[in-house]
Enzyme design. Structure first.
Site, short mmCIF file in Angstrom:
data_model
loop_
_atom_site.label_atom_id
_atom_site.label_comp_id
_atom_site.label_asym_id
_atom_site.label_seq_id
_atom_site.Cartn_x
_atom_site.Cartn_y
_atom_site.Cartn_z
N TYR A 1 45.10 20.57 78.32
CA TYR A 1 44.07 20.35 79.33
C TYR A 1 43.77 21.66 80.04
O TYR A 1 44.70 22.36 80.47
CB TYR A 1 44.55 19.31 80.34
CG TYR A 1 43.54 18.96 81.42
CD1 TYR A 1 42.35 18.31 81.10
CD2 TYR A 1 43.78 19.28 82.76
CE1 TYR A 1 41.43 17.99 82.08
CE2 TYR A 1 42.86 18.96 83.75
CZ TYR A 1 41.69 18.31 83.40
OH TYR A 1 40.77 17.99 84.38
N ASP B 1 46.63 29.68 79.74
CA ASP B 1 46.31 28.84 80.89
C ASP B 1 47.62 28.53 81.59
O ASP B 1 48.39 27.66 81.17
CB ASP B 1 45.61 27.56 80.42
CG ASP B 1 45.34 26.60 81.59
OD1 ASP B 1 45.81 26.88 82.71
OD2 ASP B 1 44.67 25.57 81.36
N LYS C 1 47.15 25.33 91.03
CA LYS C 1 48.34 24.62 91.51
C LYS C 1 49.23 25.48 92.43
O LYS C 1 48.82 25.73 93.56
CB LYS C 1 49.08 24.02 90.33
CG LYS C 1 48.13 23.08 89.55
CD LYS C 1 48.78 22.10 88.60
CE LYS C 1 47.76 21.05 88.20
NZ LYS C 1 47.25 21.11 86.85
C1 LIG Z 1 45.71 21.08 86.39
C2 LIG Z 1 45.34 21.93 85.26
C3 LIG Z 1 44.06 22.49 85.13
C4 LIG Z 1 42.92 22.11 86.04
O1 LIG Z 1 43.13 22.50 87.35
P1 LIG Z 1 42.30 21.74 88.52
O2 LIG Z 1 42.72 22.49 89.76
O3 LIG Z 1 42.71 20.33 88.47
O4 LIG Z 1 40.87 21.93 88.22
C5 LIG Z 1 43.83 23.38 84.12
N1 LIG Z 1 44.80 23.73 83.25
C6 LIG Z 1 46.04 23.21 83.33
C7 LIG Z 1 47.08 23.65 82.36
C8 LIG Z 1 46.34 22.28 84.32
O5 LIG Z 1 47.57 21.75 84.36
#
Ligand SMILES: *Cc1c(COP(=O)(O)O)cnc(C)c1O
Length: 428
Positions: free
Chosen positions: A144, A239, A267
């Protein structure tokens, strides 16, 4: 435990907010029941509207790595708020957090702050496309990267339809530029490069996947991706929205000794406020406006409250040499406890863990990619989830999510959790 007030609040919310929530996973769809409305939180605990105390293993989906309402962060936000909450001009605070982030993370010279992980990943891919002058990207099924159009192609627990978008509203035109690969399958990636010669701008990957449960990379997999990218003139995007400032000071790059070209954050970097960021070496980051041609902007980007919170969080992590090993030890202790109890109850399970990310899958086979993650027994998970909730332990309301361990958890909390698991496992 009683959830009368939460149920009432949810019914009210559903009338004015789609599904009653502002982010889908909060709605308990995959486990059933109604979501818990939280009133406040402190340290390792959530306190809900019905007066229940819950030991929290979600921690706002990762950010609260030092526990809820961590005082230095809270105080910094209060003090900043008194001086104005947004100016739309540069502030010294932005340079301070950028300097600290750049000093903590390997291989980055410059960092740009945005408002979410979604924005960070979306911008990183635009930058990679602008820099390489190529259009296609490779992403892995089950990873994701936020909800921007290019990424809603087998994004974690969404619908499984090969090669087509996960969501109406994403055009075929966008979907065709996202090539799907299987996590931990190097040959698959090589084949995609072969079939799309000189067209692939970048590979984007969660270096430890956390959105299909926790799935660590196979030995040498990340290094091999680095080599494939170099051989084909493509960029490697890590990411690290979930892994950054969680697995190590320098994230997965430090942990695995593999260099990425662009790294995205979210995060933890915001200390619980809406922050994302993307970073890389000068040559790439200077492609961004206003120095370079790739456009990216934000009215509230680098917001002083958000930067104050993030700065205190990073300072705390940077000044505590033992923090990441302490988190790892706590998580390993929890893992050992869960294994004992699930084994005693004769359940088929797999536990994946890396550092302070851990997930429990109700399937005996190894979980190494999206397909094997999807084999887990969701009926058992549902009972496990609701059983734990009844015992006062809050894990993510989906079998596809990682649990996030916070430093606020004591060994007493972990034992409390393991005892709850013993009780629940006997009834599964
Ligand atoms: C949570 C998450 C996102 C998205 O971040 P948001 O602040 O919810 O837009 C993207 N990549 C990873 C790996 C994530 O865990």
């Amino acid at each position: 435990m009683l959830y009368q007030r939460s149920s009432q609040l949810f019914a009210e919310a559903e009338k004015v907010i789609p599904g009653g929530v502002n982010s889908p996973v909060r709605a308990f769809k995959s486990v059933g029941g109604t979501p818990i409305f939280v009133k406040e939180a402190k340290g390792a605990y959530l306190y809900d509207e019905d007066g229940n105390r819950l030991v929290d293993y979600i921690n706002s989906w990762g950010p609260m790595i030092l526990g809820h309402a961590y005082e230095p962060v809270v105080n910094a936000v209060i003090e900043r708020a008194k001086k104005g909450t947004s100016f739309g001009t540069p502030t010294a605070l932005e340079t301070e957090i950028a300097q600290l982030a750049v000093s903590m993370v390997p291989n980055i010279d410059k960092i740009r702050f945005v408002n979410s992980g979604t924005e960070a990943c979306m911008s990183a891919v635009r930058l990679a496309r602008g820099y390489t002058k190529r259009e296609k990207i490779i992403k892995f099924a089950g990873c994701y990267h936020g909800h921007s159009d290019s990424f809603l192609i087998q994004a974690g627990s969404g619908a499984v339809t090969f090669g087509s978008p996960n969501s109406p509203g994403v055009t075929q035109g966008t979907a065709k530029d996202t090539l799907l690969a299987t996590y931990n399958d190097l040959q698959n990636v090589k084949d995609l490069f072969e079939a799309n010669k000189d067209e692939i701008a970048a590979i984007i990957i969660e270096p430890v996947a956390g959105n299909m449960g926790c799935i660590p990379p196979a030995e040498g997999f990340l290094q091999a991706l680095r080599e494939v990218c170099d051989a084909n003139g493509a960029l490697l995007i890590f990411d690290e929205v979930m892994t950054g400032f969680r697995l190590a000071k320098g994230g997965a790059q430090e942990l695995f000794g593999v260099k990425a070209d662009i790294v995205t954050f979210g995060k933890v970097i915001g200390g619980g406020l809406p922050v994302g960021a993307f970073a890389g070496r000068n040559e790439i980051m200077n492609y961004l406006a206003p120095v370079g041609p790739v456009y990216q902007a934000g009215t509230l980007s680098g917001n002083p409250l958000a930067m104050a919170a993030g700065l205190e969080m990073l300072k705390a992590l940077n000044s505590d040499e033992a923090i990441f090993s302490r988190l790892e030890e706590k998580t390993a202790y929890l893992e050992k406890g869960i294994r004992e109890k699930l084994t005693e109850a004769n359940l088929a399970y797999t536990i994946n863990r890396r550092g302070s990310m851990i997930s429990v899958h109700f399937d005996a086979n190894p979980v190494t990619d999206f397909k094997t993650a999807a084999n887990g027994d969701n009926e058992t998970f549902k009972k496990f989830f609701h059983g734990l909730l009844k015992e006062g332990v809050y894990i993510a309301p989906s079998a596809y999510e990682t649990w996030f361990i916070t430093d606020a958890l004591t060994y007493e909390d972990l034992d409390f959790t393991i005892n709850a698991i013993e009780k629940v496992a006997k009834e599964l």
